[in-house]
Design an enzyme around this catalytic site. Structure first.
Site, PDB file in Angstrom:
ATOM      1  N   TYR A 138       0.742  -1.220   0.090  1.00 15.64           N
ATOM      2  CA  TYR A 138      -0.042   0.043  -0.030  1.00 15.64           C
ATOM      3  C   TYR A 138       0.983   1.107  -0.107  1.00 15.64           C
ATOM      4  O   TYR A 138       0.636   2.236  -0.929  1.00 15.64           O
ATOM      5  CB  TYR A 138      -0.949  -0.092   1.311  1.00 15.64           C
ATOM      6  CG  TYR A 138      -1.942   1.160   1.315  1.00 15.64           C
ATOM      7  CD1 TYR A 138      -1.400   2.355   1.658  1.00 15.64           C
ATOM      8  CD2 TYR A 138      -3.009   1.050   0.829  1.00 15.64           C
ATOM      9  CE1 TYR A 138      -2.094   3.379   1.881  1.00 15.64           C
ATOM     10  CE2 TYR A 138      -3.812   2.318   0.751  1.00 15.64           C
ATOM     11  CZ  TYR A 138      -3.373   3.595   1.254  1.00 15.64           C
ATOM     12  OH  TYR A 138      -4.352   4.446   1.314  1.00 15.64           O
ATOM     13  N   SER A 145      -3.462  10.877  10.321  1.00 20.89           N
ATOM     14  CA  SER A 145      -2.715   9.778  10.507  1.00 20.89           C
ATOM     15  C   SER A 145      -1.406  10.271  10.587  1.00 20.89           C
ATOM     16  O   SER A 145      -1.293  11.320  10.598  1.00 20.89           O
ATOM     17  CB  SER A 145      -2.862   9.096   8.984  1.00 20.89           C
ATOM     18  OG  SER A 145      -1.879   9.075   8.154  1.00 20.89           O
ATOM     19  N   LYS A 193       5.497   1.744  17.493  1.00 17.99           N
ATOM     20  CA  LYS A 193       3.969   1.825  16.737  1.00 17.99           C
ATOM     21  C   LYS A 193       3.341   0.858  16.972  1.00 17.99           C
ATOM     22  O   LYS A 193       3.661  -0.508  16.629  1.00 17.99           O
ATOM     23  CB  LYS A 193       4.338   2.238  15.321  1.00 17.99           C
ATOM     24  CG  LYS A 193       3.162   2.526  14.398  1.00 17.99           C
ATOM     25  CD  LYS A 193       3.555   2.732  13.261  1.00 17.99           C
ATOM     26  CE  LYS A 193       2.215   3.446  12.392  1.00 17.99           C
ATOM     27  NZ  LYS A 193       1.430   2.711  11.912  1.00 17.99           N
ATOM     28  N   ARG A 208     -11.541   5.284  13.755  1.00 17.95           N
ATOM     29  CA  ARG A 208     -11.123   6.575  13.173  1.00 17.95           C
ATOM     30  C   ARG A 208     -12.157   6.843  12.032  1.00 17.95           C
ATOM     31  O   ARG A 208     -12.295   8.109  11.586  1.00 17.95           O
ATOM     32  CB  ARG A 208      -9.727   6.378  12.706  1.00 17.95           C
ATOM     33  CG  ARG A 208      -9.475   7.494  12.029  1.00 17.95           C
ATOM     34  CD  ARG A 208      -7.945   7.663  11.573  1.00 17.95           C
ATOM     35  NE  ARG A 208      -7.325   6.658  10.968  1.00 17.95           N
ATOM     36  CZ  ARG A 208      -5.924   6.518  10.789  1.00 17.95           C
ATOM     37  NH1 ARG A 208      -5.195   7.284  11.377  1.00 17.95           N
ATOM     38  NH2 ARG A 208      -5.467   5.532  10.056  1.00 17.95           N
ATOM     39  N   GLU A 259      -4.688   2.919  20.590  1.00 20.30           N
ATOM     40  CA  GLU A 259      -4.956   1.581  19.727  1.00 20.30           C
ATOM     41  C   GLU A 259      -5.589   0.576  20.601  1.00 20.30           C
ATOM     42  O   GLU A 259      -5.248   0.341  21.556  1.00 20.30           O
ATOM     43  CB  GLU A 259      -3.733   1.081  19.387  1.00 20.30           C
ATOM     44  CG  GLU A 259      -2.955   2.111  18.169  1.00 20.30           C
ATOM     45  CD  GLU A 259      -3.269   2.348  17.122  1.00 20.30           C
ATOM     46  OE1 GLU A 259      -3.722   1.481  15.969  1.00 20.30           O
ATOM     47  OE2 GLU A 259      -3.670   3.569  16.897  1.00 20.30           O
ATOM     48  N   LYS A 299       7.729  11.780  17.756  1.00 18.33           N
ATOM     49  CA  LYS A 299       7.024  12.931  17.981  1.00 18.33           C
ATOM     50  C   LYS A 299       7.580  14.130  18.591  1.00 18.33           C
ATOM     51  O   LYS A 299       8.587  14.156  19.576  1.00 18.33           O
ATOM     52  CB  LYS A 299       5.574  12.587  18.969  1.00 18.33           C
ATOM     53  CG  LYS A 299       4.842  11.602  18.370  1.00 18.33           C
ATOM     54  CD  LYS A 299       3.817  11.278  19.535  1.00 18.33           C
ATOM     55  CE  LYS A 299       3.365  10.064  19.354  1.00 18.33           C
ATOM     56  NZ  LYS A 299       2.567   9.714  20.642  1.00 18.33           N
ATOM     57  N   CYS A 335       2.205 -39.259  -6.749  1.00 17.45           N
ATOM     58  CA  CYS A 335       1.294 -38.078  -6.247  1.00 17.45           C
ATOM     59  C   CYS A 335       0.958 -38.360  -4.701  1.00 17.45           C
ATOM     60  O   CYS A 335       0.567 -39.579  -4.396  1.00 17.45           O
ATOM     61  CB  CYS A 335      -0.134 -37.901  -7.066  1.00 17.45           C
ATOM     62  SG  CYS A 335      -1.286 -36.800  -6.119  1.00 17.45           S
ATOM     63  N   CYS A 372       0.351 -34.030 -10.713  1.00 14.64           N
ATOM     64  CA  CYS A 372      -0.073 -35.372 -10.941  1.00 14.64           C
ATOM     65  C   CYS A 372      -0.866 -35.362 -12.085  1.00 14.64           C
ATOM     66  O   CYS A 372      -1.866 -34.546 -12.597  1.00 14.64           O
ATOM     67  CB  CYS A 372      -1.147 -35.620  -9.556  1.00 14.64           C
ATOM     68  SG  CYS A 372      -2.217 -37.097  -9.770  1.00 14.64           S
TER      69      CYS A 372
HETATM   70  S1  IVH Z   1       0.769   9.179  17.348  1.00 21.39           S
HETATM   71  C1  IVH Z   1      -1.573  12.660  14.525  1.00 21.39           C
HETATM   72  N1  IVH Z   1       1.669   6.942  18.512  1.00 21.39           N
HETATM   73  O1  IVH Z   1      -0.753   4.907  13.759  1.00 21.39           O
HETATM   74  C2  IVH Z   1      -1.480  11.300  14.942  1.00 21.39           C
HETATM   75  N2  IVH Z   1       0.064   6.914  16.722  1.00 21.39           N
HETATM   76  O2  IVH Z   1      -0.139   5.652  10.899  1.00 21.39           O
HETATM   77  C3  IVH Z   1      -0.291  11.010  15.893  1.00 21.39           C
HETATM   78  N3  IVH Z   1      -0.203   4.247  16.004  1.00 21.39           N
HETATM   79  O3  IVH Z   1      -3.266   7.321  13.375  1.00 21.39           O
HETATM   80  C4  IVH Z   1      -0.485   9.394  16.280  1.00 21.39           C
HETATM   81  N4  IVH Z   1       0.815   3.288  17.556  1.00 21.39           N
HETATM   82  O4  IVH Z   1      -3.514   5.018  15.044  1.00 21.39           O
HETATM   83  C5  IVH Z   1       0.830   7.418  17.576  1.00 21.39           C
HETATM   84  N5  IVH Z   1       2.748   5.117  19.374  1.00 21.39           N
HETATM   85  C6  IVH Z   1       1.774   5.772  18.571  1.00 21.39           C
HETATM   86  C7  IVH Z   1       0.992   4.584  17.670  1.00 21.39           C
HETATM   87  C8  IVH Z   1       0.363   5.374  16.801  1.00 21.39           C
HETATM   88  C9  IVH Z   1      -0.004   3.228  16.402  1.00 21.39           C
HETATM   89  C10 IVH Z   1      -1.357   4.777  14.786  1.00 21.39           C
HETATM   90  C11 IVH Z   1      -2.157   5.705  15.243  1.00 21.39           C
HETATM   91  C12 IVH Z   1      -1.958   6.608  13.874  1.00 21.39           C
HETATM   92  C13 IVH Z   1      -1.476   5.719  12.967  1.00 21.39           C
HETATM   93  C14 IVH Z   1      -0.511   6.339  11.945  1.00 21.39           C
END
Ligand code: IVH
Length: 722
Positions: A44, A90, A137, A158, A194, A310, A430, A448
């Site tokens: 994807y 996302s 993640k 979502r 999640e 982040k 076979c 076969c």
């Molecule tokens: S922070 C603005 N932290 O991955 C979105 N997301 O591909 C900030 N996700 O939409 C998201 N683990 O649903 C964040 N430790 C994590 C995460 C996480 C999984 C998911 C989340 C997000 C998506 C993005």
């Protein structure tokens, strides 16, 4: 009319953009709304990036509805919709590059994209040290939990980022999610996180389902998504779902300046949060933290294929802002698929519906990307040779697209291990029916050849009934499937044992919504079966569905034999097989004597003789005798015109038919063949004549170019007369 030129088939960038948008929209729907993805995340991502890069190069094709400018798919039916207080975005993915990727990108290291991301942060914030957090993640389903005055008001998925499904009834069953918050609490708190199924619970659930005969889930994320989609919360309560928070949506309460203050708040409120959360103030520390998460992530009880980075400071986040689909202050670093070492204990051979023998590796079970892997397909002998796979080897295994287990390579062989041969391991038989196997010329797969093989029942019955075989009207794929499923037929010859009642009662539908085949259809099929008994030998031979025995070879065989019973001991086939013939000249003389064409060469003769002489073949012939069916040739003529002097009018001539004739092509073909001629599909220098009717474009042109004479039907008729 000219043939379409090749270049017109190469898509323009506009075509490709359109095509990618359609594909991505569809995969979004499958993934988000139906929880039934057809492609891996990596695949994807690849399509997504191709579209992004094409759109960047071609701003003239801008479309506000492009999937690159949206967050996800549409919400599913059957649930109430909830509009998110703050859109659920996302995050942009950045990738770990494989050795190959590094090479291609001419970059210097696998983390290049991550470095680029951090440099953008530095540039935009105009400072060198940008404090960030790094956390795993979670491979789960994104949800939003909204607490009003300390009470869970709702939980929503979502959905498309703006509106999601109300899954409160299901989320309430997840014990780790508090329904009430301890005071003091903010007046409004929207927690994002999640929902996932822990790896071990996932394995146990799949085991249970397997034993109960239910379909298993492909991976923990599908299991979690499938569970959340349930309308009955009682089912959900029995499934071990878990939740971890990782972000903040709407909020009214004491100001939160940093991510740490948010974490502390979650802690005091008893909302489970993602861990570990690492801190970094410089690029070097970021890279270390990411590497640490990659090393340690396998010990986590949820599936993860990346780390999320982040910006720590909330004011800096605001300053950085958003692109159309994602915040500039976060990135998801995707790891290459997890690989593990294990032992290859055995190779079993599965027989597919079309008779292909597929080797499957049995492995000492290992946990890879969140599920236990104990089998991996080895595809075919070539693949085994290429990777030099031997029994007992220590192998490196990964999940292609994090889903399908595959052996990457052999790490070391067991002492004394020898190269693996699929053919030897099944003793040339076979494994499903004991019938002989053969390898088609130019193909690597072993198949076969037994048309009574139960593993191939549906395929064989379908082919047996097809128009060019025995033309059993009313007996298509659905009927064949039902006959096999209900245990009425294991082989095509079982059809002759069916009675009208069994056939009429046959359920073509499911248990819940049955569909009877009915008396009228049953009578039709029985009549067709009766008529088939007197169809000519070549149709019966073709009907057996032996891959090397196509229509032309079947006709050639029936020209050389009177009945089916003659074939196993055929002196002509035996002669064809004998490679003791001293010279090529003698071989050619032999072929010429019987006017045997390329349709029946030594390879085909070998397959046929081997099959009919085998136990499976003898068994088939015995069944023919039992049923009183003895197919007879309708074109028997073992000695050629040249050899015995009595020429059929079209002997030795090859025809190509084109355009519209007074009778249909199959009938014309039959006519030509009955007069000793051959019919081929394409014009070449070897073509004697092109028989052209009305129309007939490119073949006629080609004949003219090559100087091949073109006949009309009248001329052909007079050739046959003479
Ligand atoms: S922070 C603005 N932290 O991955 C979105 N997301 O591909 C900030 N996700 O939409 C998201 N683990 O649903 C964040 N430790 C994590 C995460 C996480 C999984 C998911 C989340 C997000 C998506 C993005």
């Amino acid at each position: 009319m000219a043939e379409p030129d090749l270049f017109s088939q190469i898509p323009t960038p506009h075509d490709r953009i359109r095509d990618l948008r359609i594909q991505l929209d569809r995969h979004n729907r499958l993934y988000y709304s139906q929880a039934e993805p057809e492609i891996s995340d990596a695949e994807y991502d690849r399509l997504f990036r191709e579209l992004e890069s094409l759109e960047a190069k071609h701003p003239e094709f801008h479309d506000p509805n492009s999937p690159t400018l949206r967050v996800g798919g549409a919400p599913i039916d059957g649930f109430q919709q909830i509009r998110h207080a703050v859109p659920m975005l996302s995050i942009d993915d950045v990738f770990e590059l494989s050795a190959e990727g590094v090479e291609k990108a001419k970059a210097t290291c696998p983390e290049q994209e991550l470095i680029d991301f951090y440099r953008r942060l530095q540039k935009n914030l105009k400072r060198d040290d940008v404090p960030v957090t790094i956390e795993p993640k979670i491979d789960g389903v994104a949800v939003s939990l909204l607490y009003r005055d300390g009470k869970l008001a709702y939980a929503a998925t979502r959905g498309d980022g703006q509106t999601g499904d109300d899954v409160t009834h299901n989320v309430r069953t997840i014990r780790s999610i508090p329904l009430k918050l301890p005071a003091p609490h903010p007046s409004l708190l929207e927690v994002r996180g999640e929902i996932f199924m822990p790896n071990e619970a996932f394995a146990a659930l799949n085991n249970e389902r397997d034993e109960a005969g239910l379909p298993t889930f492909a991976n923990p994320r599908n299991a979690a998504a499938g569970t959340l989609k349930q309308l009955d919360p009682k089912i959900v309560a029995k499934r071990p779902l878990a939740f971890l928070a990782h972000g903040l949506g709407a909020y009214e309460g004491p100001p939160l300046e940093t991510e740490h203050q948010f974490h502390d708040l979650l802690e005091t409120l008893g909302i489970p949060q993602n861990q570990p959360i690492l801190n970094a103030n410089h690029l070097g520390e970021v890279l270390d933290a990411v590497a640490r998460i990659n090393r340690e992530r396998h010990a986590l009880d949820y599936g993860t294929d990346g780390a999320v980075i982040k910006v720590l400071d909330r004011a800096e986040r605001e300053q950085l802002g958003f692109t159309s689909r994602a915040p500039r202050w976060a990135a998801a670093y995707k790891f290459l698929p997890e690989q593990k070492e294990t032992t290859l204990n055995n190779i079993i051979i599965q027989v597919g519906r079309t008779g292909v023998l597929t080797p499957v590796a049995e492995l000492t079970p290992v946990l890879i990307s969140g599920s236990t892997v104990s089998r991996a397909t080895l595809h075919n002998q070539d693949e085994i040779d290429r990777k030099d796979i031997r029994l007992g080897a220590t192998v490196l295994v990964e999940k292609a697209g994090e889903i399908i287990p595959a052996i990457v390579k052999v790490i070391r062989h067991a002492e004394g291990a020898v190269p693996y041969s699929l053919y030897d391991s099944v003793h040339g038989k076979c494994p499903s029916c004991g019938g002989p196997i053969s390898q088609e010329e130019g193909f690597v797969a072993w198949r076969c050849t037994n048309f009574q093989c139960p593993a191939q029942a549906v395929t064989h019955i379908k082919h047996f009934a097809s128009r060019k075989a025995l033309d059993l009207e009313g007996l298509g794929e659905i009927v064949a499937e039902a006959l096999v499923r209900h245990g009425h037929c294991q082989t095509p010859l079982d059809l002759f044992r069916l009675d009208e009642e069994t056939l009429a009662d046959l359920n073509l539908g499911t248990e819940e919504s049955p569909r009877r085949f009915g008396e009228k259809n049953a009578a039709k099929v029985l009549a067709a079966l009766e008529a088939a008994k007197s169809k000519p030998l070549h149709r019966w031979l073709y009907a057996m569905g032996i891959r090397q025995l196509g229509e032309s070879a079947a006709k050639e065989l029936s020209r050389l034999h009177r009945t089916l019973g003659e074939i196993p001991d055929s002196p002509i086939l035996a002669e064809l097989l004998r490679d003791t013939r001293p010279t090529a000249k003698k071989q050619n003389e032999f072929l010429a004597k019987y006017s045997i064409t390329g349709d029946v060469g030594p390879a085909v003769a070998e397959t046929i003789v081997t099959f009919f002489k085998s136990e499976a073949g003898q068994h088939a012939l015995a069944r023919f005798r039992e049923l009183g069916i003895d197919p007879v040739s309708d074109n028997y003529l073992p000695i050629t015109a040249e050899a015995d002097g009595s020429a059929l009018p079209l002997a030795g001539k090859t025809f190509v038919i084109t355009g519209t004739l007074s009778i249909d092509r199959d009938a014309m073909k039959e006519l030509i063949e009955s007069k000793g001629g051959k019919v081929s599909g394409s014009v070449s220098a070897k073509t004697s004549y092109v028989l052209a009717g009305e129309g007939g474009g490119s073949k006629r042109d080609k004949a003219e170019k090559l100087g091949v004479p073109i006949l009309d039907e009248a001329t052909l008729a007079s050739m046959i007369e003479s």
